[in-house]
Write a protein that holds these residues in place. Sequence first.
Motif, PDB file in Angstrom:
ATOM      1  N   ALA A 194       0.820  -1.212   0.000  1.00  0.00           N
ATOM      2  CA  ALA A 194       0.000   0.000   0.000  1.00  0.00           C
ATOM      3  C   ALA A 194       0.851   1.258   0.000  1.00  0.00           C
ATOM      4  CB  ALA A 194      -0.915   0.003   1.230  1.00  0.00           C
ATOM      5  N   GLY A 195       0.483   2.203  -0.836  1.00  0.00           N
ATOM      6  CA  GLY A 195       1.106   3.516  -0.818  1.00  0.00           C
ATOM      7  C   GLY A 195       2.262   3.682  -1.786  1.00  0.00           C
ATOM      8  N   ALA A 196       2.640   4.947  -2.002  1.00  0.00           N
ATOM      9  CA  ALA A 196       3.765   5.288  -2.867  1.00  0.00           C
ATOM     10  C   ALA A 196       5.059   5.106  -2.091  1.00  0.00           C
ATOM     11  CB  ALA A 196       3.624   6.725  -3.366  1.00  0.00           C
ATOM     12  N   GLN A 197       5.406   3.866  -1.878  1.00  0.00           N
ATOM     13  CA  GLN A 197       6.598   3.526  -1.105  1.00  0.00           C
ATOM     14  C   GLN A 197       7.871   3.934  -1.858  1.00  0.00           C
ATOM     15  OE1 GLN A 197       6.423   2.162   1.917  1.00  0.00           O
ATOM     16  NE2 GLN A 197       4.240   1.670   1.979  1.00  0.00           N
ATOM     17  N   PRO A 198       9.008   3.975  -1.161  1.00  0.00           N
ATOM     18  CA  PRO A 198      10.277   4.314  -1.837  1.00  0.00           C
ATOM     19  C   PRO A 198      10.624   3.279  -2.908  1.00  0.00           C
ATOM     20  CG  PRO A 198      10.492   4.509   0.550  1.00  0.00           C
ATOM     21  CD  PRO A 198       9.174   3.845   0.303  1.00  0.00           C
ATOM     22  N   LEU A 199      11.439   3.673  -3.847  1.00  0.00           N
ATOM     23  CA  LEU A 199      11.853   2.796  -4.940  1.00  0.00           C
ATOM     24  C   LEU A 199      12.426   1.480  -4.428  1.00  0.00           C
ATOM     25  CD1 LEU A 199      12.477   2.276  -7.952  1.00  0.00           C
ATOM     26  CD2 LEU A 199      14.636   3.516  -7.610  1.00  0.00           C
ATOM     27  N   ASP A 200      13.249   1.549  -3.400  1.00  0.00           N
ATOM     28  CA  ASP A 200      13.900   0.347  -2.875  1.00  0.00           C
ATOM     29  C   ASP A 200      12.887  -0.676  -2.367  1.00  0.00           C
ATOM     30  OD1 ASP A 200      16.345   1.393  -3.481  1.00  0.00           O
ATOM     31  OD2 ASP A 200      16.879   1.945  -1.429  1.00  0.00           O
ATOM     32  N   THR A 201      11.756  -0.203  -1.841  1.00  0.00           N
ATOM     33  CA  THR A 201      10.730  -1.113  -1.339  1.00  0.00           C
ATOM     34  C   THR A 201      10.135  -1.929  -2.482  1.00  0.00           C
ATOM     35  OG1 THR A 201      10.184   0.387   0.472  1.00  0.00           O
ATOM     36  CG2 THR A 201       8.541  -1.283  -0.093  1.00  0.00           C
ATOM     37  N   PHE A 202       9.849  -1.254  -3.596  1.00  0.00           N
ATOM     38  CA  PHE A 202       9.323  -1.953  -4.761  1.00  0.00           C
ATOM     39  C   PHE A 202      10.380  -2.881  -5.360  1.00  0.00           C
ATOM     40  CE2 PHE A 202       6.330   1.563  -4.514  1.00  0.00           C
ATOM     41  CZ  PHE A 202       5.137   0.939  -4.817  1.00  0.00           C
ATOM     42  N   ALA A 203      11.610  -2.393  -5.443  1.00  0.00           N
ATOM     43  CA  ALA A 203      12.677  -3.206  -6.021  1.00  0.00           C
ATOM     44  C   ALA A 203      12.875  -4.489  -5.221  1.00  0.00           C
ATOM     45  CB  ALA A 203      13.977  -2.406  -6.065  1.00  0.00           C
ATOM     46  N   GLN A 204      12.833  -4.375  -3.895  1.00  0.00           N
ATOM     47  CA  GLN A 204      13.002  -5.556  -3.052  1.00  0.00           C
ATOM     48  C   GLN A 204      11.857  -6.546  -3.267  1.00  0.00           C
ATOM     49  OE1 GLN A 204      13.528  -4.748   1.129  1.00  0.00           O
ATOM     50  NE2 GLN A 204      13.184  -6.869   1.724  1.00  0.00           N
ATOM     51  N   ALA A 205      10.637  -6.032  -3.325  1.00  0.00           N
ATOM     52  CA  ALA A 205       9.474  -6.902  -3.523  1.00  0.00           C
ATOM     53  C   ALA A 205       9.540  -7.615  -4.875  1.00  0.00           C
ATOM     54  CB  ALA A 205       8.190  -6.094  -3.420  1.00  0.00           C
ATOM     55  N   ILE A 206       9.951  -6.895  -5.903  1.00  0.00           N
ATOM     56  CA  ILE A 206      10.063  -7.490  -7.237  1.00  0.00           C
ATOM     57  C   ILE A 206      11.187  -8.511  -7.284  1.00  0.00           C
ATOM     58  CG2 ILE A 206      10.615  -6.993  -9.657  1.00  0.00           C
ATOM     59  CD1 ILE A 206       9.248  -4.217  -9.168  1.00  0.00           C
ATOM     60  N   ASP A 207      12.325  -8.176  -6.690  1.00  0.00           N
ATOM     61  CA  ASP A 207      13.457  -9.108  -6.657  1.00  0.00           C
ATOM     62  C   ASP A 207      13.093 -10.400  -5.938  1.00  0.00           C
ATOM     63  OD1 ASP A 207      15.139  -7.418  -8.068  1.00  0.00           O
ATOM     64  OD2 ASP A 207      16.042  -6.536  -6.264  1.00  0.00           O
ATOM     65  N   GLU A 208      12.408 -10.267  -4.806  1.00  0.00           N
ATOM     66  CA  GLU A 208      12.026 -11.448  -4.033  1.00  0.00           C
ATOM     67  C   GLU A 208      11.012 -12.299  -4.800  1.00  0.00           C
ATOM     68  OE1 GLU A 208      10.649  -9.999  -0.283  1.00  0.00           O
ATOM     69  OE2 GLU A 208      12.666  -9.562   0.463  1.00  0.00           O
ATOM     70  N   ALA A 209      10.065 -11.648  -5.458  1.00  0.00           N
ATOM     71  CA  ALA A 209       9.066 -12.380  -6.239  1.00  0.00           C
ATOM     72  C   ALA A 209       9.723 -13.107  -7.411  1.00  0.00           C
ATOM     73  CB  ALA A 209       7.996 -11.424  -6.752  1.00  0.00           C
ATOM     74  N   ALA A 210      10.667 -12.445  -8.070  1.00  0.00           N
ATOM     75  CA  ALA A 210      11.367 -13.053  -9.212  1.00  0.00           C
ATOM     76  C   ALA A 210      12.215 -14.244  -8.757  1.00  0.00           C
ATOM     77  CB  ALA A 210      12.248 -12.014  -9.894  1.00  0.00           C
ATOM     78  N   LYS A 211      12.863 -14.100  -7.621  1.00  0.00           N
ATOM     79  CA  LYS A 211      13.693 -15.186  -7.090  1.00  0.00           C
ATOM     80  C   LYS A 211      12.843 -16.400  -6.748  1.00  0.00           C
ATOM     81  CE  LYS A 211      17.120 -16.157  -3.467  1.00  0.00           C
ATOM     82  NZ  LYS A 211      17.854 -15.565  -2.310  1.00  0.00           N
ATOM     83  N   TYR A 212      11.694 -16.153  -6.127  1.00  0.00           N
ATOM     84  CA  TYR A 212      10.800 -17.254  -5.768  1.00  0.00           C
ATOM     85  C   TYR A 212      10.249 -17.930  -7.018  1.00  0.00           C
ATOM     86  CZ  TYR A 212       6.695 -19.679  -3.957  1.00  0.00           C
ATOM     87  OH  TYR A 212       5.757 -20.630  -3.669  1.00  0.00           O
ATOM     88  N   LYS A 213       9.883 -17.123  -8.024  1.00  0.00           N
ATOM     89  CA  LYS A 213       9.349 -17.689  -9.267  1.00  0.00           C
ATOM     90  C   LYS A 213      10.417 -18.532  -9.966  1.00  0.00           C
ATOM     91  CE  LYS A 213       5.831 -16.884 -10.491  1.00  0.00           C
ATOM     92  NZ  LYS A 213       4.528 -17.583 -10.306  1.00  0.00           N
ATOM     93  N   ALA A 214      11.661 -18.081  -9.910  1.00  0.00           N
ATOM     94  CA  ALA A 214      12.751 -18.856 -10.514  1.00  0.00           C
ATOM     95  C   ALA A 214      12.936 -20.182  -9.791  1.00  0.00           C
ATOM     96  CB  ALA A 214      14.045 -18.044 -10.475  1.00  0.00           C
ATOM     97  N   ALA A 215      12.787 -20.158  -8.462  1.00  0.00           N
ATOM     98  CA  ALA A 215      12.919 -21.389  -7.675  1.00  0.00           C
ATOM     99  C   ALA A 215      11.785 -22.354  -8.004  1.00  0.00           C
ATOM    100  CB  ALA A 215      12.914 -21.058  -6.184  1.00  0.00           C
ATOM    101  N   GLN A 216      10.593 -21.820  -8.220  1.00  0.00           N
ATOM    102  CA  GLN A 216       9.449 -22.653  -8.587  1.00  0.00           C
ATOM    103  C   GLN A 216       9.704 -23.330  -9.939  1.00  0.00           C
ATOM    104  OE1 GLN A 216       6.260 -19.619  -8.250  1.00  0.00           O
ATOM    105  NE2 GLN A 216       5.228 -21.113  -6.938  1.00  0.00           N
ATOM    106  N   THR A 217      10.271 -22.565 -10.865  1.00  0.00           N
ATOM    107  CA  THR A 217      10.527 -23.099 -12.196  1.00  0.00           C
ATOM    108  C   THR A 217      11.646 -24.132 -12.178  1.00  0.00           C
ATOM    109  OG1 THR A 217       9.860 -20.984 -13.174  1.00  0.00           O
ATOM    110  CG2 THR A 217      11.148 -22.475 -14.566  1.00  0.00           C
ATOM    111  N   ALA A 218      12.676 -23.876 -11.361  1.00  0.00           N
ATOM    112  CA  ALA A 218      13.810 -24.783 -11.296  1.00  0.00           C
ATOM    113  C   ALA A 218      13.478 -26.078 -10.591  1.00  0.00           C
ATOM    114  CB  ALA A 218      14.977 -24.094 -10.591  1.00  0.00           C
ATOM    115  N   GLY A 219      12.513 -26.027  -9.640  1.00  0.00           N
ATOM    116  CA  GLY A 219      12.172 -27.214  -8.862  1.00  0.00           C
ATOM    117  C   GLY A 219      11.761 -28.406  -9.706  1.00  0.00           C
TER     118      GLY A 219
END
Length: 272
Positions: free
Chosen positions: A241-266
């Motif tokens: 929620a909210g116009a969070q700082p850039l780093d907050t979005f970047a962290q969320a996207i990085d974590e989501a991408a990492k998890y999705k990669a792990a799902q694909t690699a599994g």
Amino acid sequence: MSKSQGTPAPKSTSKPSQKSKTAQKSKKPSRKPFVIGAVVVAAAVVLGVASYRASDSGSAKKNDASATAAEAPEGTFPELEKLARRDAKDPLAQGRADAPVVMIEYADFKCSYCGKFARDTEPELVKKYVGDGTLRVEWRNMPIFGAQSEAAARAAWAAGQQGRFWQFHAAAYAKGAKEKGFGADRLRELAKEAGVADLDRFVRDADSDAAKASVKKDQDEAYALGASSTPSFVINGRPLAGAQPLDTFAQAIDEAAKYKAAQTAGPKAAGK
């Protein structure tokens, strides 16, 4: 949520009943992010999920052991990931339809914080993550400030019918743009600025039943999730929620991408 991060939806002016007053006194309001408690259950029902436990919000859910042992980022709701439409022809989206991460944005063109996000943060996310194929951004209209918000939302949709949604988005969120209002003449000016070719069609489309239905669909989706302010986001099922700082979005996207990669690699690893 910090006051500087998002604009709350206007509160209802209807007078509560004596019964509702009693209920309000006996229960303190929650200050947690917008997808919690009964709202999560309601969202799960909307998505056709048979059952859902809101108590899972504080812990990551594990995938099937045959896929991967990695856990989803904290605060992720798998059911909410299904909100991503991934329509390659959606004019209100940008990025690959099969991108590993989808960020859904619920916003209002009259919202100052939405404008700040659009000018200061979103371009950086698009440059870094949409550019390399990691992220897809899907816009949802969430007009909360009355008739002009609604008109701007329908106008944006109409611009999208001629392939100029994001150009209209940029023009409407330019610094000082919202202060000029979103009356009919002003919306036509913005469409012209955005490069909309057929302005007469733009006006017709903006006033069409299809435009009204599209905006209502997005708005209803936002309220069903419990979004109470703009801008609000869902990143691969994780509400923010909210116009969070850039780093907050970047962290969320990085974590989501990492998890999705792990799902694909599994599954690949399991098939060796």
